[in-house]
Design an enzyme around this catalytic site. Structure first.
Site, PDB file in Angstrom:
ATOM      1  N   ASP A 311       0.945  -1.125  -0.190  1.00 16.16           N
ATOM      2  CA  ASP A 311       0.038  -0.044  -0.062  1.00 16.16           C
ATOM      3  C   ASP A 311       0.763   1.245   0.125  1.00 16.16           C
ATOM      4  O   ASP A 311       1.925   1.073   0.142  1.00 16.16           O
ATOM      5  CB  ASP A 311      -0.947   0.024   1.230  1.00 16.16           C
ATOM      6  CG  ASP A 311      -2.365   0.692   0.937  1.00 16.16           C
ATOM      7  OD1 ASP A 311      -2.377   1.746   0.258  1.00 16.16           O
ATOM      8  OD2 ASP A 311      -3.349   0.349   1.501  1.00 16.16           O
ATOM      9  N   GLU A 517     -10.463   6.478   4.698  1.00 15.52           N
ATOM     10  CA  GLU A 517      -9.542   6.054   5.471  1.00 15.52           C
ATOM     11  C   GLU A 517      -9.713   6.438   6.936  1.00 15.52           C
ATOM     12  O   GLU A 517     -10.582   6.768   7.231  1.00 15.52           O
ATOM     13  CB  GLU A 517      -8.193   6.146   4.751  1.00 15.52           C
ATOM     14  CG  GLU A 517      -8.126   5.479   3.482  1.00 15.52           C
ATOM     15  CD  GLU A 517      -6.693   5.337   2.773  1.00 15.52           C
ATOM     16  OE1 GLU A 517      -5.917   4.920   3.402  1.00 15.52           O
ATOM     17  OE2 GLU A 517      -6.529   5.716   1.727  1.00 15.52           O
TER      18      GLU A 517
END
Ligand SMILES: *[C@@H]1O[C@H](CO)[C@@H](O)[C@H](O)[C@H]1NC(C)=O
Ligand SMILES: *[C@@H]1O[C@H](CO)[C@@H](O)[C@H](O)[C@H]1NC(C)=O
Ligand SMILES: *[C@@H]1O[C@H](CO)[C@@H](O)[C@H](O)[C@H]1NC(C)=O
Ligand SMILES: *[C@@H]1O[C@H](CO)[C@@H](O)[C@H](O)[C@H]1NC(C)=O
Ligand SMILES: *[C@@H]1O[C@H](CO)[C@@H](O)[C@H](O)[C@H]1NC(C)=O
Length: 631
Positions: A311, A517
């Protein structure tokens, strides 16, 4: 039979040259021959590469730090757009194509001419791009219980991504969100792993359907109208403590395997090309350095042969504070089995540290060769060497009518009707009549395309207002009602205005504001004001249908108490007409809760099957109405 003899003659010539030991520069290298098997091409190319060229393939950088010189000098193998990273606001498909092709030209001009692959978070349609079709976020798609619909969405998304010259989508998110307090819960199709598994149909939508006899674990992309997909985030991302983003998933091996792992098995069968690693930890160990699960389970047991990607700055976060021992991060992540690192900015540091580790023996050459083999395998499989550049004729796919109709269908199927009473209480309020003297539309989310789309839309965190092309719920109401019906819009009217307005009924749209997020982590799960107060004011003066825009179940009892009817619409995206299709009864409500709806946040986490299961509405709940049109 000249057609048969010509290749035979060519083969004989090749053999002749080989026997003579000729390295004649006029002979095209084997890897450039599309007629050769992928594995032979990979082996041939790998054998020609220097360490610097190999490490370049393993390096993914952000478009903002990419220049032709950077790409050439470092043999960069991949680029990306982070959330909201665009050539300029409102860029056209042609401008996107020109940007991507410009980068590609630099990569193709290197000694070996290895094309780069460009990735982007196309997680509910091609959501960073102005004018793209924005589909409902995954939680809404989970409510449809229709895998084939999700596959069609993948098909449309692949075409819109290719319309901008891009070949790689960081989707699907196959997280099994076990706690709605998590800021990414809307990216999860369901708390139920079986529903998440069924929705891996997005993969054949994006990549194409694998042929009969396909070997599970191999990467597959059916050519230049399709894109490489990415199953993420491996593994346990949806199981963190209290839903804290990127935190620790505490669960035994059996729990991990039975809840969070099953969808990866489906993804393997469907030929997913890449897997992204989760920021989170499993029982205290960061996934970005978990060799047992990456090298051992994913690549070993599951036979995954595509590439594993980190990521964004994921390896930096192996250490606390992030980046405090980047040398360790590089060594630990590559040795754990990561193949491509989404660096994405500080590539000089990554490249020099990785080179040093290989030279010192801290990372074996065999590990590097495994990584590069996988990256090249995906690139050859998808035909990137033959079609490195964008196809200008595809630009017209972006946001086209067919895709918007598909998104509208997905919206109306995703709606979950939680309450449908009437003021007179003998007749349900929904469906609403299209013909009425005067109606009221109200609420912060009624005429706000950005709010209706949620996070990961135009900007990473989402946005407010009319930031892209689409239909707000107010637009949709105006288009749906009879021409004789007068539609009044008041975002936050007071009770007297409503009481004295003579409205036949009201539609009030409220909910969460966009987030993505960590910024979406939320322990109270209440919608911001004026949300409830608008609903209470409107519903005190007119029969009212409340539409709730949210990425997850929220505290809903006060909204239910005030409203005659209440619809959970999730984060529907750009096609507001999907909502009016159901409100006005052209289509029936039929969505089923993809998540348990809690009574109180104190109950969380609470998932179907738990011993203490005591929901307000259970997983699968959803009232229905009759339709005047057939599906
Ligand atoms: C894929 O999309 C194209 C263009 O929008 C369409 O013509 C085709 O029917 C779609 N295929 C599937 C399987 O949905
Ligand atoms: C989880 O969150 C807590 C509280 O913010 C933090 O102290 C801890 O370091 C986090 N753990 C991980 C593994 O990220
Ligand atoms: C490198 O390879 C050797 C031989 O296969 C092995 O013993 C060693 O553990 C490997 N080192 C690393 C860092 O993986
Ligand atoms: C709920 O939590 C969010 C996120 O932490 C915060 O912004 C908001 O103010 C909280 N709302 C209430 C009513 O406490
Ligand atoms: C739907 O239609 C059936 C008969 O066609 C009827 O019995 C039922 O009451 C209707 N339901 C609603 C919610 O209108």
């Amino acid at each position: 039979m000249a057609l048969l003899t010509a290749p035979a003659v060519f083969a004989a010539l090749l053999l002749f040259w080989a026997v003579l030991g000729s390295t004649d520069a006029d002979v095209a290298p084997l890897y450039k021959d599309p007629a050769q098997p992928v594995e032979a091409r990979v082996t041939d190319l790998l054998g020609r590469m220097t360490l610097a060229e190999k490490i370049g393939q393993m390096t993914q950088i952000e478009r903002l730090v990419a220049t032709p010189d950077v790409l050439r000098d470092n043999f960069i193998g991949s680029l990306l757009s982070g959330g909201g990273s665009v050539p300029h606001k409102g860029a056209t498909p042609q401008e996107w194509q020109d940007m991507v092709d410009g980068f590609q030209k630099a990569c193709m001009s290197t000694r070996l001419g290895i094309p780069m692959i460009y990735g982007i978070d196309a997680v509910h349609g091609h959501n960073n791009v102005y004018g793209a079709t924005i589909f409902p976020h995954n939680v809404g798609l989970g409510a449809t219980r229709e895998p084939y619909l999700v596959r069609r969405i993948g098909n449309a998304t692949a075409l819109e991504v290719r319309a901008t010259g891009i070949q790689y989508a960081f989707a699907p998110c196959i997280a099994v969100c076990r706690d709605p307090r998590w800021g990414r819960c809307y990216e999860s199709y369901s708390e139920d792993h079986g529903i998440v598994q069924s929705m891996t149909e997005l993969i054949p939508g994006l990549q194409g359907e694998v042929p009969k006899g396909f070997t599970s674990g191999m990467p597959y992309v059916a050519g230049k109208n399709k894109v490489a997909a990415c199953a993420k985030h491996f593994v346990g991302d949806g199981g963190t403590v209290n839903g804290i983003n990127e935190n620790n998933t505490i669960i035994n091996q059996e729990g991990l395997m039975s809840i969070h792992m099953p969808a990866y098995l489906n993804a393997m069968k469907m030929g997913v090309s890449t897997v992204m690693i989760s920021y989170s930890s499993w029982n205290g160990k960061k996934m970005h350095e978990n060799g047992d699960l990456i090298n051992g389970y994913l690549k070993g047991k599951l036979n995954f042969k595509g590439f594993v990607i980190s990521d964004w700055e994921g390896i930096d976060r192996i250490t606390n504070p992030a980046g405090s021992d980047y040398s360790y991060s590089v060594k630990a992540s590559i040795n754990a089995g990561l193949d491509m690192i989404m660096v994405p900015n500080n590539f000089q540091s990554f490249i020099s540290l990785l080179t040093g580790h290989v030279n010192s023996g801290a990372i074996n050459m065999s590990r590097i060769d495994d990584a590069v083999t996988r990256i090249l395998r995906v690139k050859f499989t998808m035909g990137l060497f033959e079609n490195p550049y964008s196809d200008p004729s595809m630009a017209g796919y972006l946001g086209n009518k067919e895709h918007r109709d598909l998104a509208r269908e997905a919206v109306r199927k995703s709606l979950v009707l939680l309450k449908n009473d009437g003021k007179a209480s003998d007749k349900p309020l929904l469906p609403l009549p299209k013909k009425a003297t005067k109606i009221l539309v109200a609420g912060s989310h009624a005429d706000n395309l950005g709010y209706q789309c949620g996070g990961w839309t135009i900007e990473w965190q989402g946005d407010t207002g009319r930031t892209t092309v689409g239909t707000t719920i107010l637009d949709a109401v105006k288009a749906a009602v009879d021409p004789s019906t007068s539609v009044v819009f008041a975002e936050n009217p007071d009770a007297d205005f409503v009481k004295n307005g003579g409205f036949s009924y009201a539609i009030v749209v409220v909910g969460e504001h966009p987030y993505t997020e960590t910024k979406g982590d939320n322990l109270n799960l209440t919608i911001p004001e004026p949300g409830l107060s608008t609903v209470q004011a409107v519903c005190s003066g007119a029969p009212c249908a409340t539409v709730l825009i949210s990425g997850r179940p929220v505290v809903v009892q006060p909204l239910l108490a005030a409203s005659d009817a209440l619809v959970a619409a999730w984060l529907p995206g750009s096609e507001g007409q999907g909502i009016t299709d159901a409100l006005f009864g052209d289509y029936g409500f039929g969505g089923k809760l993809p998540r348990t709806w809690f009574k109180s946040v104190d109950q969380l986490p609470m998932n179907y099957g738990d011993a203490h299961y005591d929901p307000l509405f259970p997983l699968g709940y959803g009232l229905t109405t009759n339709a005047t049109k057939a599906y």
